[in-house]
Each structure stands twice: as structure tokens, then as C-alpha cells.
Motif scaffolding. Structure first.
Motif, PDB file in Angstrom:
ATOM      1  N   VAL A  20      16.275  30.132  38.144  1.00  0.00           N
ATOM      2  CA  VAL A  20      15.587  30.614  39.319  1.00  0.00           C
ATOM      3  C   VAL A  20      15.703  29.495  40.327  1.00  0.00           C
ATOM      4  O   VAL A  20      15.295  28.385  40.081  1.00  0.00           O
ATOM      5  N   THR A  21      16.278  29.784  41.467  1.00  0.00           N
ATOM      6  CA  THR A  21      16.619  28.745  42.418  1.00  0.00           C
ATOM      7  C   THR A  21      15.431  27.852  42.685  1.00  0.00           C
ATOM      8  O   THR A  21      14.370  28.292  43.083  1.00  0.00           O
ATOM      9  N   GLY A  22      15.619  26.549  42.446  1.00  0.00           N
ATOM     10  CA  GLY A  22      14.570  25.596  42.700  1.00  0.00           C
ATOM     11  C   GLY A  22      13.485  25.622  41.648  1.00  0.00           C
ATOM     12  O   GLY A  22      12.513  24.903  41.757  1.00  0.00           O
ATOM     13  N   CYS A  23      13.622  26.462  40.638  1.00  0.00           N
ATOM     14  CA  CYS A  23      12.549  26.588  39.640  1.00  0.00           C
ATOM     15  C   CYS A  23      13.055  26.274  38.255  1.00  0.00           C
ATOM     16  O   CYS A  23      12.586  25.362  37.606  1.00  0.00           O
ATOM     17  N   ALA A  24      13.994  27.069  37.786  1.00  0.00           N
ATOM     18  CA  ALA A  24      14.395  26.952  36.394  1.00  0.00           C
ATOM     19  C   ALA A  24      15.124  25.660  36.131  1.00  0.00           C
ATOM     20  O   ALA A  24      15.835  25.145  36.969  1.00  0.00           O
ATOM     21  N   GLN A  25      14.952  25.154  34.928  1.00  0.00           N
ATOM     22  CA  GLN A  25      15.636  23.980  34.503  1.00  0.00           C
ATOM     23  C   GLN A  25      17.089  24.328  34.244  1.00  0.00           C
ATOM     24  O   GLN A  25      17.391  25.382  33.726  1.00  0.00           O
ATOM     25  N   SER A  26      17.991  23.468  34.601  1.00  0.00           N
ATOM     26  CA  SER A  26      19.400  23.795  34.411  1.00  0.00           C
ATOM     27  C   SER A  26      19.750  23.795  32.941  1.00  0.00           C
ATOM     28  O   SER A  26      19.169  23.085  32.147  1.00  0.00           O
ATOM     29  N   HIS A  82      10.266  26.139  28.175  1.00  0.00           N
ATOM     30  CA  HIS A  82       8.863  26.455  27.902  1.00  0.00           C
ATOM     31  C   HIS A  82       8.242  27.372  28.950  1.00  0.00           C
ATOM     32  O   HIS A  82       7.022  27.478  29.051  1.00  0.00           O
ATOM     33  N   GLY A  83       9.098  28.027  29.754  1.00  0.00           N
ATOM     34  CA  GLY A  83       8.566  28.929  30.766  1.00  0.00           C
ATOM     35  C   GLY A  83       7.716  28.220  31.801  1.00  0.00           C
ATOM     36  O   GLY A  83       6.760  28.794  32.346  1.00  0.00           O
ATOM     37  N   GLU A  84       8.067  26.977  32.119  1.00  0.00           N
ATOM     38  CA  GLU A  84       7.259  26.183  33.036  1.00  0.00           C
ATOM     39  C   GLU A  84       7.163  26.795  34.432  1.00  0.00           C
ATOM     40  O   GLU A  84       6.224  26.533  35.174  1.00  0.00           O
ATOM     41  N   HIS A  85       8.145  27.612  34.791  1.00  0.00           N
ATOM     42  CA  HIS A  85       8.176  28.180  36.129  1.00  0.00           C
ATOM     43  C   HIS A  85       7.979  29.694  36.133  1.00  0.00           C
ATOM     44  O   HIS A  85       8.436  30.384  37.033  1.00  0.00           O
ATOM     45  N   ASP A  86       7.285  30.192  35.110  1.00  0.00           N
ATOM     46  CA  ASP A  86       7.097  31.637  35.016  1.00  0.00           C
ATOM     47  C   ASP A  86       6.416  32.215  36.259  1.00  0.00           C
ATOM     48  O   ASP A  86       6.782  33.306  36.714  1.00  0.00           O
ATOM     49  N   ALA A  87       5.433  31.517  36.781  1.00  0.00           N
ATOM     50  CA  ALA A  87       4.721  32.030  37.952  1.00  0.00           C
ATOM     51  C   ALA A  87       5.671  32.171  39.140  1.00  0.00           C
ATOM     52  O   ALA A  87       5.670  33.190  39.849  1.00  0.00           O
ATOM     53  N   GLN A  88       6.503  31.157  39.356  1.00  0.00           N
ATOM     54  CA  GLN A  88       7.473  31.228  40.453  1.00  0.00           C
ATOM     55  C   GLN A  88       8.521  32.305  40.192  1.00  0.00           C
ATOM     56  O   GLN A  88       8.940  33.011  41.111  1.00  0.00           O
ATOM     57  N   THR A  89       8.937  32.405  38.934  1.00  0.00           N
ATOM     58  CA  THR A  89       9.930  33.420  38.584  1.00  0.00           C
ATOM     59  C   THR A  89       9.392  34.816  38.873  1.00  0.00           C
ATOM     60  O   THR A  89      10.087  35.662  39.448  1.00  0.00           O
ATOM     61  N   LEU A  90       8.165  35.068  38.483  1.00  0.00           N
ATOM     62  CA  LEU A  90       7.548  36.369  38.743  1.00  0.00           C
ATOM     63  C   LEU A  90       7.417  36.632  40.243  1.00  0.00           C
ATOM     64  O   LEU A  90       7.641  37.756  40.702  1.00  0.00           O
ATOM     65  N   ALA A  91       7.059  35.598  40.992  1.00  0.00           N
ATOM     66  CA  ALA A  91       6.919  35.763  42.440  1.00  0.00           C
ATOM     67  C   ALA A  91       8.255  36.115  43.079  1.00  0.00           C
ATOM     68  O   ALA A  91       8.341  37.004  43.939  1.00  0.00           O
ATOM     69  N   LYS A  92       9.310  35.431  42.659  1.00  0.00           N
ATOM     70  CA  LYS A  92      10.632  35.711  43.198  1.00  0.00           C
ATOM     71  C   LYS A  92      11.120  37.093  42.784  1.00  0.00           C
ATOM     72  O   LYS A  92      11.754  37.803  43.559  1.00  0.00           O
ATOM     73  N   LEU A  93      10.812  37.460  41.534  1.00  0.00           N
ATOM     74  CA  LEU A  93      11.219  38.772  41.058  1.00  0.00           C
ATOM     75  C   LEU A  93      10.474  39.871  41.822  1.00  0.00           C
ATOM     76  O   LEU A  93      11.062  40.905  42.170  1.00  0.00           O
ATOM     77  N   THR A  94       9.209  39.644  42.099  1.00  0.00           N
ATOM     78  CA  THR A  94       8.423  40.602  42.881  1.00  0.00           C
ATOM     79  C   THR A  94       9.015  40.783  44.263  1.00  0.00           C
ATOM     80  O   THR A  94       9.182  41.916  44.755  1.00  0.00           O
TER      81      THR A  94
END
Length: 387
Positions: A20-26, A82-94
Motif C-alpha cells: 500500500v503506497t507509503g504504508c506497506a512494508q516492502s 503484522h498488519g501494521e498499516h491495516d487502518a491505512q490500507t482500509l482507508a485507501k481501499l475505501t
């Protein structure tokens, strides 16, 4: 505790992507461009929101097998550790869903799938779009929502040393009676330090919680219902004189397993996948077995896949999801992750079925809602440890 993991066991046991751009770990992209002429709609991006063992399962096993079986398709994998950016991922997906824009991934393997499904962000799936779902228990499918695709899982089981426990307790009441009759031979880790101890605590609490209240506490934050736990915490407090080290509890799933493996205790709740792995690598003696209890059983749960509504690669993502539920892929998951199969044991090879001969792989009871679980951990710290 919250559920994280569908089904695993042993002689006993029971059981996506550009970052997730700027979120997920590479992470490394595993697609081997063996599909040199792969078209854009056959290039699938899988986001892993979890640990490196899940990433390894996909990159080293599932992806190569899928690409080999489906020439022309290519799969890339990205890890959000560990899903550290789940909140951001959900926001981007929304946002992508609302604007009908291409999402950052075509399939996700993560703990937030059920939440995304409830928010109407995922493509609803049926046996028409994912035919292999016909071999998955209906209640497990329903737990993931209309967009969740269960593909593996695990449960907490009761491990016991047959040298000292030839016949294990069958129910929770039997287990509580056994603990008091065999002082110092049972323990569980503190719930905040690991899910196996958390499952034991939640199961004792559930003995006193009305079914209707518990149903609410598994899907939302119902702080006003936490008084239902009082009797269960009192029962756990009463166990202090009878557990190993009398009210001093192990820190983590591994410490509990180590006590069992070393023979210092005879019985403990354990994660099915960790137990099976320990038996397989020799860390746990072959005399140690595991089984499920009932009335109620320990908690567990499925891991789900989801496909964003707005991806233009729906067909390819559905094809990959269906492949993951094939007998060959499910056998690989069991081997690599020591996980429960999502599909019926009848669809799996004989050697796999043998591993689960004493297990009810469909019997997975959901844990508490995330915030409820955090409150449970804090209340246990306050009410249980000590003499």
C-alpha cells in the motif's frame, strides 16, 4: 482473544499487493515472469497483512504452483508485516471503492478481511464464482462475511502427556476437575502474552456468559456486558493453588510448550499449529498428544482472503482464490503452516487425513472482538494472578 488463524492438528489435533503506497512494508515479488506474455488482467497482486511465515507460504509454495498450473498468469506478493498499516490500507481501499478506482492489490490475505467485507469493500463470493467453496463448512464461510474466502486456520487444543494422562478430559468441566485433582500439573500462559492462554481464559469465562451476550461480544465492543465475566474470573482465581507455580504464569505460548515438552507439567492449552510443528521437529515427545474439549471448546478461527470490489482483475483473483482451495494447495498449506484445512478432509489425500483422524477440524469457536479481548487481558491481570 481475537481470532487470527481455519483449522490444524496431529495425532490429535485438532487445527494481498503492491505495498500500500507509503504504508506497506516492502517485500520481494515472487512472480517469476514465466508468463512472458502475461496480459495486465492476468497479473495478480497479493497483499499479505501478517507475518513472514505467511509471506513464505505464498512466495515459495502457492505462487509457483499456481503459475505452473496456469501458464500466462503472474503473481506478485507484498508484505505489510503484522498488519501494521491495516487502518491505512482500509482507508485507501475505501477511497478506491467509492471512487471506483484501481486498488493497490487484487487479493488480500489478512486479519481485516471480515471488517472489509462488512464495509462492503470486497467482491461477494459464491460457489458460482469460487466453486471450491462448496467443500468449505458453511458456518466458516458465514463468519467471514459475503466477501471472505476462508483458506486455512488453527485452533487451541488441550495437549497432554500420555505417560501421566492416559485419558484426557473431554469437557471444560472435566478439565477444571482434573486441574484441582492434579496440583501443579497444568498451566496456561497469561492471556496478553499468547493466544493459547487467552483461549483457556476466554473458555472459562464463556462458561458463565449468556449465549446472546457472547454473540454480541464477538462482533463489537460491548463494555457494558463485561460484568458477565465476573464469575469466570473468580473461577480462574480459584485455580491459582492448583496450577504450576501456584499463581505465577508462563509468559507466552512457547514457555507453556517448553514446560510441557520438558515434563514439568502434564497438560496445557496449546496452539494446534505450534504443537504439530513441535512434534514434527522433535521438540515435543511423541508421547504428548492433543485433543479438543467441548462444552465449550477452546477458541480458534479461519484466515480469510478477500478481493477488492474495484479491481479490474476480478477473474484472475477469483481463479487464484479457487486454486488455493484445491486439494493440492490445501495439502501444501497443512505441510508448510501446520494449519487446519479449509476444505473437507474427504477431499484430501489419505496421509493428510491421517493427521487429523482425531480432530474435528470444523469445530472452531470464534474469540472475542478485539477491544473486548484487550479488556479481558487487563481484567485478568487485575483479578487472577497471585496467591
Amino acid at each position: 482473544m481475537t481470532t487470527r488463524r481455519l483449522l490444524s492438528a496431529a495425532a490429535l489435533v485438532v487445527v494481498a499487493a503492491t505495498a500500500v503506497t507509503g504504508c506497506a512494508q516492502s517485500s520481494t515479488a515472487t512472480a517469476q515472469d514465466n508468463a512472458a506474455g502475461a496480459s495486465a488482467d492476468k497479473t495478480i497482486t497479493v497483499l499479505i497483512s501478517g507475518d513472514t511465515n505467511v509471506q513464505s507460504l505464498w512466495e515459495k509454495s502457492l505462487v509457483p504452483a499456481f503459475e505452473k498450473a496456469n501458464p500466462g498468469y503472474s503473481v506478485k506478493v507484498t508484505l505489510d508485516l503484522h498488519g501494521e498499516h491495516d487502518a491505512q490500507t482500509l482507508a485507501k481501499l475505501t477511497s478506491a471503492t467509492e471512487q471506483k478506482k484501481e486498488p493497490d492489490f487484487d487479493l488480500v490475505d489478512g486479519g481485516f478481511v471480515s471488517k472489509a467485507s462488512a464495509a462492503n469493500l470486497l467482491t461477494p463470493v459464491t460457489t458460482d464464482t469460487v466453486p471450491a467453496l462448496k467443500d468449505v463448512p458453511q458456518e466458516v464461510i458465514q463468519a467471514g462475511g459475503t466477501g471472505g474466502i476462508p483458506y486455512r486456520g488453527s485452533a487451541v487444543l488441550l495437549a497432554y502427556d500420555t505417560k501421566t494422562v492416559p485419558t484426557p478430559p473431554k469437557t471444560l468441566d472435566d478439565l477444571l476437575t482434573w486441574i484441582k485433582a492434579n496440583p501443579g500439573k497444568f498451566t496456561y500462559n497469561s492471556p496478553k502474552s499468547g493466544g493459547s492462554g487467552g483461549a483457556f481464559v476466554a473458555t472459562v469465562l464463556d462458561k458463565y456468559v449468556p449465549a446472546a451476550d457472547r454473540a454480541k461480544m464477538t462482533v463489537g465492543y460491548e463494555k457494558g456486558l463485561e460484568g458477565d465475566w465476573d464469575a469466570g474470573f473468580a473461577a480462574l482465581k480459584e485455580l491459582n493453588p492448583y496450577v504450576f507455580q501456584k499463581g505465577v504464569y508462563p509468559n507466552g505460548n512457547k514457555q507453556t510448550l517448553d514446560l510441557l515438552a520438558s515434563g514439568q507439567i502434564s497438560m496445557a492449552p496449546v496452539w494446534s499449529d505450534q504443537f504439530i510443528t513441535g512434534v514434527a521437529n522433535g521438540q515435543i515427545a511423541s508421547t504428548v498428544k492433543a485433543a479438543q474439549i467441548s462444552n465449550p471448546s477452546f477458541t480458534g478461527g479461519a484466515a480469510y482472503l478477500g478481493i477488492p470490489k474495484s479491481t479490474t482483475r476480478q477473474d484472475a483473483a477469483l481463479k487464484l482464490a479457487n486454486f488455493v482451495l484445491s486439494p493440492d494447495a490445501q495439502s501444501t498449506i497443512i505441510k508448510e503452516m501446520s494449519g487446519f484445512p479449509a476444505i473437507s478432509l474427504d477431499k484430501l489425500p489419505a496421509d493428510v487425513k491421517e493427521k487429523f483422524k482425531d480432530a474435528d477440524t470444523n469445530n472452531l469457536r470464534k474469540g472475542y472482538f478485539d477491544q473486548m479481548g484487550k479488556d479481558l487481558n487487563s481484567l485478568w491481570d487485575q483479578k487472577v494472578p497471585g496467591q
